[in-house]
Design an enzyme around this catalytic site. Structure first.
Site, short mmCIF file in Angstrom:
data_model
loop_
_atom_site.label_atom_id
_atom_site.label_comp_id
_atom_site.label_asym_id
_atom_site.label_seq_id
_atom_site.Cartn_x
_atom_site.Cartn_y
_atom_site.Cartn_z
N SER A 1 0.82 -1.22 0.00
CA SER A 1 0.00 0.00 0.00
C SER A 1 0.86 1.26 0.00
CB SER A 1 -0.90 0.00 1.23
OG SER A 1 -1.69 1.17 1.24
N LYS B 1 -3.29 2.62 -2.35
CA LYS B 1 -2.94 3.58 -1.30
C LYS B 1 -4.08 3.54 -0.28
CE LYS B 1 -1.02 7.28 0.42
NZ LYS B 1 0.09 6.91 1.25
N SER B 2 -3.80 3.79 1.00
CA SER B 2 -4.90 3.79 1.98
C SER B 2 -5.88 4.92 1.66
CB SER B 2 -4.35 3.98 3.39
OG SER B 2 -3.57 2.87 3.76
N GLY C 1 1.66 11.18 5.01
CA GLY C 1 0.49 11.75 5.68
C GLY C 1 -0.83 11.33 5.04
N LEU C 2 -0.83 10.12 4.47
CA LEU C 2 -2.07 9.52 3.95
C LEU C 2 -2.76 10.38 2.88
CD1 LEU C 2 -3.43 8.07 7.31
CD2 LEU C 2 -2.49 6.76 5.40
N ASN D 1 -5.78 -0.32 7.46
CA ASN D 1 -4.51 0.28 7.88
C ASN D 1 -4.68 0.81 9.30
OD1 ASN D 1 -2.17 1.64 8.29
ND2 ASN D 1 -2.38 3.06 6.57
N CYS E 1 -0.64 3.33 10.57
CA CYS E 1 0.16 4.41 9.97
C CYS E 1 0.79 5.25 11.07
CB CYS E 1 -0.69 5.29 9.07
SG CYS E 1 0.34 6.55 8.29
N THR F 1 5.48 0.50 8.38
CA THR F 1 6.79 1.13 8.59
C THR F 1 7.13 1.19 10.08
OG1 THR F 1 5.71 3.27 8.47
CG2 THR F 1 6.80 2.49 6.48
N GLY G 1 12.13 -0.45 3.92
CA GLY G 1 13.25 -0.88 3.08
C GLY G 1 14.12 -1.92 3.76
C1 LIG Z 1 6.12 6.20 0.51
C2 LIG Z 1 5.36 5.18 1.29
C3 LIG Z 1 3.98 5.33 1.47
C4 LIG Z 1 3.26 4.39 2.22
N1 LIG Z 1 1.90 4.54 2.36
C5 LIG Z 1 1.18 3.58 3.01
C6 LIG Z 1 -0.24 3.67 3.08
O1 LIG Z 1 -0.89 4.58 2.56
N2 LIG Z 1 -0.88 2.69 3.76
C7 LIG Z 1 -0.25 1.64 4.35
O2 LIG Z 1 -0.90 0.77 4.93
N3 LIG Z 1 1.10 1.52 4.26
C8 LIG Z 1 1.82 2.46 3.60
N4 LIG Z 1 3.19 2.32 3.50
C9 LIG Z 1 3.86 1.16 4.12
C10 LIG Z 1 4.10 0.04 3.09
O3 LIG Z 1 2.88 -0.44 2.55
C11 LIG Z 1 4.87 -1.13 3.74
O4 LIG Z 1 4.09 -1.71 4.76
C12 LIG Z 1 6.21 -0.70 4.34
O5 LIG Z 1 6.83 0.31 3.56
C13 LIG Z 1 7.19 -1.87 4.49
O6 LIG Z 1 7.49 -2.45 3.24
P1 LIG Z 1 8.79 -2.05 2.36
O7 LIG Z 1 9.98 -2.15 3.26
O8 LIG Z 1 8.80 -3.06 1.24
O9 LIG Z 1 8.56 -0.66 1.87
C14 LIG Z 1 3.93 3.27 2.78
C15 LIG Z 1 5.32 3.13 2.59
C16 LIG Z 1 6.04 4.05 1.86
C17 LIG Z 1 7.51 3.85 1.66
#
Ligand SMILES: Cc1cc2nc3c(=O)[nH]c(=O)nc-3n(C[C@H](O)[C@H](O)[C@H](O)COP(=O)(O)O)c2cc1C
Length: 301
Positions: free
Chosen positions: A16, A40-41, A67-68, A121, A124, A188, A213
């Site tokens: 997401s 995206k959420s 910030g969603l 979600n 966040c 995150t 990451g």
């Molecule tokens: C730029 C960015 C925006 C994100 N936006 C959301 C979001 O809107 N909703 C959500 O549940 N997770 C969001 N996440 C979290 C990711 O879905 C994921 O759970 C997290 O980044 C860990 O995975 P990764 O290490 O592969 O990025 C976001 C992550 C990033 C980097």
């Protein structure tokens, strides 16, 4: 293979928040070999989100404070409909509410869409000033929101958990007891900060944000493993997966499917195609016939 009863060509999933919600980029990810895409959420009303810079890179991954930002559930679901009208692919609609009532209203809206799964979600970390502690850190909130959503939703429900919880396994068990059909973990980590020493300022306008990451992969693997041992519902693993071997490890820890987020920034949209090829090469070299053969097979010392 299958995830929550839907046939998917591979366990790889777009996490997401990474490519927004435009139906054409979601389709591209599926064409490149992913099994599922997460939007995206989406919140009830559109949100502008935080002022930029909202993403900062460092050697271990990214720190973000988006910030969603999203166009709101109505416009978001229009993109989901377009995605499904022209295309066979599995979608996960991620939603974010300020309380259980909002989550229920979001679930009702998703009921009328072609979206396959609903992801809550609850985790966040970037909007605490507005919404206080993320729900995924508060046991009663997990129970309350998942129970309320399950009472109205006609889609399988995934609860997205936070690595910042004191006891994420307890949160996983509570979500399962409240009726969640699956878990997405992890969101995150932190907050973290990236500093520009010359400017003597944090890179992010918001000063800090959630960490994602490669640097969070060991934590994701451990927490997924812990949850896998305690719950029966499937886990969509996410956190630091950048290549096929990472995805294999996450499935061995107990994930039934694997979502990729930050690596899309690092490796581009081709990451899905390449990661799938790398997984398949590992599997044929080591005698695994099916993706599902990998799930949870880790042998601990
Ligand atoms: C730029 C960015 C925006 C994100 N936006 C959301 C979001 O809107 N909703 C959500 O549940 N997770 C969001 N996440 C979290 C990711 O879905 C994921 O759970 C997290 O980044 C860990 O995975 P990764 O290490 O592969 O990025 C976001 C992550 C990033 C980097």
């Amino acid at each position: 293979m299958q995830f929550l009863g839907k046939v998917i060509p591979s366990p790889l999933t777009l996490a997401s928040g990474i490519l927004g919600i435009s139906f054409s980029s979601l389709q591209r990810v599926i064409r490149d070999g992913a099994g599922m895409v997460t939007t995206k959420s989406l919140s009830l009303e559109p949100r502008i989100g935080h002022e930029g810079p909202i993403i900062a890179e460092f050697e271990g991954g990214l720190v973000n404070s988006v910030g969603l930002t999203n166009p709101g559930i109505d416009d978001g679901l229009l993109e989901v409909e377009k995605f499904h009208n022209e295309f066979a692919g599995v979608s996960i609609v991620s939603v974010f509410g300020a309380n259980s009532e909002e989550f229920v209203n979001l679930a009702r809206a998703v009921n009328h869409s072609k979206g396959d799964f609903l992801e809550l979600n609850l985790s966040c970390p970037n909007v605490e000033d507005e919404f206080k502690r993320p729900f995924a850190l508060v046991p009663e909130k997990i129970t309350e929101i998942v129970t309320a959503v399950k009472a109205v939703s006609n889609k399988p429900v995934l609860a997205k958990l936070s690595p910042n919880a004191n006891d994420i396994t307890l949160m996983a068990m509570l979500a399962e007891q409240a009726g969640a059909d699956g878990l997405t973990m992890i969101n995150t980590l932190g907050h973290g900060m990236v500093i520009d020493a010359i400017a003597r300022r944090p890179v992010l306008r918001n000063n800090f944000g959630g960490i994602s990451g490669p640097c969070i992969k060991p934590l994701a693997l451990k927490l997924i493993r812990d949850a896998y041992k305690q719950v029966k519902i499937p886990i969509l693993g996410t956190g630091g997966v950048s290549n096929g071997l990472d995805a294999v490890e996450m499935m061995m820890a107990g994930a039934s499917a694997v979502a990729i987020g930050s690596a899309v920034y690092e490796r581009g949209l081709d990451v899905f195609k390449i990661t799938r090829m790398e997984m398949e090469a590992f599997m044929s070299e080591h005698g695994y016939e099916d993706y599902t053969d990998l799930i949870g097979i880790l042998e601990e010392n």
